[in-house]
Design an enzyme around this catalytic site. Structure first.
Site, PDB file in Angstrom:
ATOM      1  N   THR A 137       0.839  -1.191   0.000  1.00  0.00           N
ATOM      2  CA  THR A 137       0.000   0.000   0.000  1.00  0.00           C
ATOM      3  C   THR A 137       0.874   1.241   0.000  1.00  0.00           C
ATOM      4  O   THR A 137       1.827   1.335   0.786  1.00  0.00           O
ATOM      5  CB  THR A 137      -0.892  -0.007   1.264  1.00  0.00           C
ATOM      6  OG1 THR A 137      -1.703  -1.186   1.239  1.00  0.00           O
ATOM      7  CG2 THR A 137      -1.781   1.213   1.323  1.00  0.00           C
ATOM      8  N   SER A 138       0.559   2.211  -0.876  1.00  0.00           N
ATOM      9  CA  SER A 138       1.242   3.499  -0.918  1.00  0.00           C
ATOM     10  C   SER A 138       2.753   3.303  -1.144  1.00  0.00           C
ATOM     11  O   SER A 138       3.142   2.813  -2.193  1.00  0.00           O
ATOM     12  CB  SER A 138       0.921   4.276   0.361  1.00  0.00           C
ATOM     13  OG  SER A 138       1.399   5.589   0.281  1.00  0.00           O
ATOM     14  N   SER A 139       3.590   3.636  -0.169  1.00  0.00           N
ATOM     15  CA  SER A 139       5.029   3.397  -0.332  1.00  0.00           C
ATOM     16  C   SER A 139       5.278   1.909  -0.623  1.00  0.00           C
ATOM     17  O   SER A 139       6.159   1.557  -1.417  1.00  0.00           O
ATOM     18  CB  SER A 139       5.774   3.823   0.932  1.00  0.00           C
ATOM     19  OG  SER A 139       7.157   3.718   0.770  1.00  0.00           O
ATOM     20  N   HIS A 273      -6.523   8.585  -1.024  1.00  0.00           N
ATOM     21  CA  HIS A 273      -5.293   7.788  -1.010  1.00  0.00           C
ATOM     22  C   HIS A 273      -5.501   6.405  -0.389  1.00  0.00           C
ATOM     23  O   HIS A 273      -4.761   5.473  -0.675  1.00  0.00           O
ATOM     24  CB  HIS A 273      -4.199   8.558  -0.245  1.00  0.00           C
ATOM     25  CG  HIS A 273      -2.845   7.937  -0.378  1.00  0.00           C
ATOM     26  ND1 HIS A 273      -2.304   7.561  -1.592  1.00  0.00           N
ATOM     27  CD2 HIS A 273      -1.909   7.613   0.556  1.00  0.00           C
ATOM     28  CE1 HIS A 273      -1.094   7.040  -1.394  1.00  0.00           C
ATOM     29  NE2 HIS A 273      -0.841   7.061  -0.106  1.00  0.00           N
TER      30      HIS A 273
END
Ligand SMILES: *[C@@H]1O[C@H](CO)[C@@H](O)[C@H](O)[C@H]1NC(C)=O
Length: 357
Positions: A137-139, A273
């Site tokens: 997730t994300s990074s 996000h």
């Protein structure tokens, strides 16, 4: 006194069962130049052959937070796969997705540490090298893109929630605002070349890629999703025009576009996000939906001398009828129909999953 020794005894007993139901740290797992930490979840009963999912946390996250905040470990109990949760060395909890080392095969950076964890799990836990997957997730989604570019030999599929293309942060520092705000635009060819530079000697079958993004993401702008489409369609040499696009899938405000069997892009309208990880969906993409603990009839573990009948042989004969485009048509434990609707062919993704393509 009695109470104290009793509680010591109980703690000792609990410790003996630590392998099941808990996250365990593993040290000395191999080459690890940046000091990434390795945590592993092994369910009490494994499937054979044994799959592995690497689950990569977001910025400010930890292995423990991703372990308790997602369903991958709970589902490991049901499906018998192992989960590795790497923990980023950066004090802010972000992954190194920008250095030359991390972006290139066996060249250092955080990605090398994760590759070492996968190799360790193959050698020490009996993980099947053809059943290794990564999600984040994300990074961690950025790292999923990085790993598929730099280690296409290790992974069979990836699923990235709210990330950026492989190489989008290249050459910057830990954060790259130009990329994050969706202003780093490249051609499909340029993005594809970047992936191919991650491991230029590689000539094998590349891992397939699924990515998710919210339309109102203001941390990693949604343009990054469209850049990922360019990148991964180019890597697989397919058109940017989807071969199928289902609106309202998997939720009413989402659409799911497939670009052949190896690239899938899922867009969540009105979502920021935080696109919730849909673990069942990810497991389906990895071909693990029907995997269960125990020995598969066709692949008993080689280290075991089997004297009794293998557990859980499929009891139902294949049902009649034909399987539509994209449907499952085979794999270990599959008891449904095995013939594809014309003109599609039943094609194996891995031992557990064949699909009408
Ligand atoms: C899929 O369909 C939706 C709804 O019509 C559309 O907005 C979107 O652009 C399509 N996706 C692709 C990749 O063509």
């Amino acid at each position: 006194m009695l109470l104290k020794s009793l509680s010591t005894l109980l703690m000792g007993a609990a410790g003996a069962f630590a392998a099941a139901g808990q996250l365990q740290q593993v040290t000395n797992f191999g080459s690890n130049p940046t000091g990434v930490q390795m945590f592993v979840y092994r369910p009490s009963q494994l499937a054979h052959p044994t799959p592995l999912i690497v689950a990569v946390h977001y910025c400010t996250g930890t292995a423990q937070a991703y372990f308790s905040g997602t369903q991958y470990a709970n589902q490991a109990d049901t499906h018998g796969y192992i989960v590795i949760y790497p923990d980023a060395p950066d004090p802010g909890g972000c992954w190194d997705v920008h250095t030359d080392g991390t972006l290139h095969h066996d060249s250092g950076g955080d990605s090398l540490a994760i590759a070492s964890m996968v190799r360790y799990a193959i050698s020490n836990y009996g993980v099947d090298p053809s059943l290794v997957f990564v999600t984040g997730t994300s990074s961690g989604a950025m790292m999923t893109n990085v790993l598929l570019g730099a280690y296409p030999d290790l992974f069979k599929a990836g699923s990235a929630f709210s990330g950026v293309p492989y190489g989008c942060f290249a050459g910057s520092s830990l954060w790259n605002s130009q990329c994050a705000t969706g202003q780093l635009i490249k051609t499909a060819q340029q993005w594809g070349d970047q992936v191919r530079s991650g491991y230029s000697a590689f000539s094998g079958t590349r891992p397939k890629m699924q990515f998710w993004h919210g339309s109102v993401d203001t941390t990693l702008y949604p343009q990054n999703f469209f850049e990922e489409i360019k990148q991964w369609t180019n890597v697989f040499g397919v058109s940017q025009t989807p071969t199928s696009n289902q609106t309202g899938n998997p939720l009413s405000n989402y659409w799911r576009a497939s670009f052949g069997p190896n690239v899938q892009a899922i867009f969540a309208n009105g979502v920021g996000h935080t696109v919730p990880e849909r673990v069942d969906d990810v497991l389906a993409w990895f071909g693990l939906t029907n995997v269960r603990p125990g020995n598969s009839p066709s692949n008993p573990p080689s280290s075991t001398t089997t004297t009794t009948a293998p557990t859980n042989p499929p009891s139902n004969p294949p049902t009649g009828g034909t399987v539509p485009h994209w449907g499952q048509c085979g794999g270990i434990g599959w008891t449904g129909a095995t013939v594809c609707e014309s003109p599609y062919t039943c094609t194996a993704s891995n031992q557990y999953y064949s699909q009408c393509l």
